[in-house]
Design a protein around this motif. Sequence first.
Motif, PDB file in Angstrom:
ATOM      1  N   ASN A   1       0.812  -1.226   0.000  1.00  0.00           N
ATOM      2  CA  ASN A   1       0.000   0.000   0.000  1.00  0.00           C
ATOM      3  C   ASN A   1       0.845   1.277   0.000  1.00  0.00           C
ATOM      4  O   ASN A   1       0.432   2.298   0.538  1.00  0.00           O
ATOM      5  N   HIS A   2       2.047   1.186  -0.588  1.00  0.00           N
ATOM      6  CA  HIS A   2       2.888   2.387  -0.658  1.00  0.00           C
ATOM      7  C   HIS A   2       2.794   2.999  -2.060  1.00  0.00           C
ATOM      8  O   HIS A   2       3.083   2.317  -3.038  1.00  0.00           O
ATOM      9  N   LYS A   3       2.437   4.260  -2.107  1.00  0.00           N
ATOM     10  CA  LYS A   3       2.426   4.941  -3.416  1.00  0.00           C
ATOM     11  C   LYS A   3       3.834   5.423  -3.771  1.00  0.00           C
ATOM     12  O   LYS A   3       4.209   5.493  -4.930  1.00  0.00           O
TER      13      LYS A   3
ATOM     14  N   ALA B   1      10.615  17.774 -12.142  1.00  0.00           N
ATOM     15  CA  ALA B   1       9.759  16.594 -11.917  1.00  0.00           C
ATOM     16  C   ALA B   1       8.429  16.752 -12.652  1.00  0.00           C
ATOM     17  O   ALA B   1       7.964  15.818 -13.320  1.00  0.00           O
ATOM     18  N   LEU B   2       7.821  17.934 -12.551  1.00  0.00           N
ATOM     19  CA  LEU B   2       6.514  18.150 -13.183  1.00  0.00           C
ATOM     20  C   LEU B   2       6.591  18.046 -14.706  1.00  0.00           C
ATOM     21  O   LEU B   2       5.625  17.665 -15.365  1.00  0.00           O
TER      22      LEU B   2
ATOM     23  N   LEU C   1       3.600  16.552  -5.363  1.00  0.00           N
ATOM     24  CA  LEU C   1       2.813  15.866  -6.399  1.00  0.00           C
ATOM     25  C   LEU C   1       1.441  15.470  -5.857  1.00  0.00           C
ATOM     26  O   LEU C   1       0.430  15.576  -6.565  1.00  0.00           O
ATOM     27  N   GLU C   2       1.425  15.012  -4.596  1.00  0.00           N
ATOM     28  CA  GLU C   2       0.125  14.660  -3.966  1.00  0.00           C
ATOM     29  C   GLU C   2      -0.778  15.893  -3.938  1.00  0.00           C
ATOM     30  O   GLU C   2      -1.950  15.822  -4.289  1.00  0.00           O
TER      31      GLU C   2
ATOM     32  N   ASN D   1      -0.640  11.413 -10.039  1.00  0.00           N
ATOM     33  CA  ASN D   1      -0.633   9.981  -9.693  1.00  0.00           C
ATOM     34  C   ASN D   1       0.777   9.376  -9.765  1.00  0.00           C
ATOM     35  O   ASN D   1       0.957   8.181  -9.524  1.00  0.00           O
ATOM     36  N   THR D   2       1.765  10.178 -10.093  1.00  0.00           N
ATOM     37  CA  THR D   2       3.133   9.674 -10.274  1.00  0.00           C
ATOM     38  C   THR D   2       3.768   9.324  -8.928  1.00  0.00           C
ATOM     39  O   THR D   2       3.623  10.064  -7.956  1.00  0.00           O
TER      40      THR D   2
END
Length: 341
Positions: A5-7, A95-96, A123-124, A129-130
């Motif tokens: 369960n780690h994003k 990153a974006l 990002l969150e 979703n990355t």
Amino acid sequence: MTNWNHKHIIDLSEFSIEDFTTVLELANRFKALPKSGSGKLPALQGRFVATLFFEPSTRTRSSFELAAKKLSADIQTFSPSSSSLSKGETPLDTALTYVAMGADVLVVRHSATGVPKQLAKSLEELGKNTSILNAGDGLHSHPSQALLDLFTLAQFFNSKNPNSQVLKGKKIAIVGDILHSRVARSNLWSLTGCGADVILCGPQSLLPEEFSKFVDNPPPGQKIDPINKRGKISIIRSLKSALREADAVITLRIQKERMNENLLTNLVTYNREYGITHETLKCCKKDIPVLHPGPVNRGIEMSGELLDDKKVCLVDHQVSNGIPIRMALLYLLVAGKQNDR
Ligand code: CP
């Protein structure tokens, strides 16, 4: 597949014993795949992994890229020296840019502690979703290195079934520049998490006393320790005494680039007191292995002869195990994700 369960993967303090088990099981399966044919799995076909290394690397970047290729992902390498960083672009905007191109995972290394975590948070907040996979940040954390070390040790102690239970009760000595080592910090979470006792060994200047309490509390921002009972950490200053107890040794690179000039005045003295050689290993239990995350300063933390002795020194195993471990991490982050970009 699992209850993974780690994003993002930022710090091994967040790993439960089930997480360690899952990663080792998966890495073991990937390692066992035949090397004939294309050697590729279609698991991440159509997915996109970008490696954003703001700090140099040989092993980690190459093996993440190989791991991604072996899972049939598209892979893009960001190279700081030829990038728009020199025009003032920030790590987040970099990153974006890759997120906008459709990256599923950004594998991030940075010399500053906290950059991967901050990127994940940003990002969150932006609803992206990355996933962020920390490939080493400052002095903080290097999860994939510690996991490949864990896998290499588990294989050494049980080649048929290198699982997360194998390390229970083993004594692992970590020798050298603990203070500047993100690898050692991640090793402390993974080894104690799998029930090993860790003996830290080094001079006061490179190993402050507070390291004996390193895993007593989760880091700031993390509410609970997912491991109920960890192995113990002790500090032994004498190399001989530490080695006598050990079932395996991890020695670390002296990180000259991260030190003040006065911190370590004499590398010759350091080598005499803490350098690992065939001679220093004579006091050990029979046939204990020596690991090193690399790159090695030959003749400082380890003799060149020992580094080249493949019966004792497991550096080559560590490097080759980096590929299945990183395949496992990429797979776990991406395979369960909706392809919704
Ligand atoms: N162990 C490690 O992180 O090596 P690189 O700096 O070559 O990636």
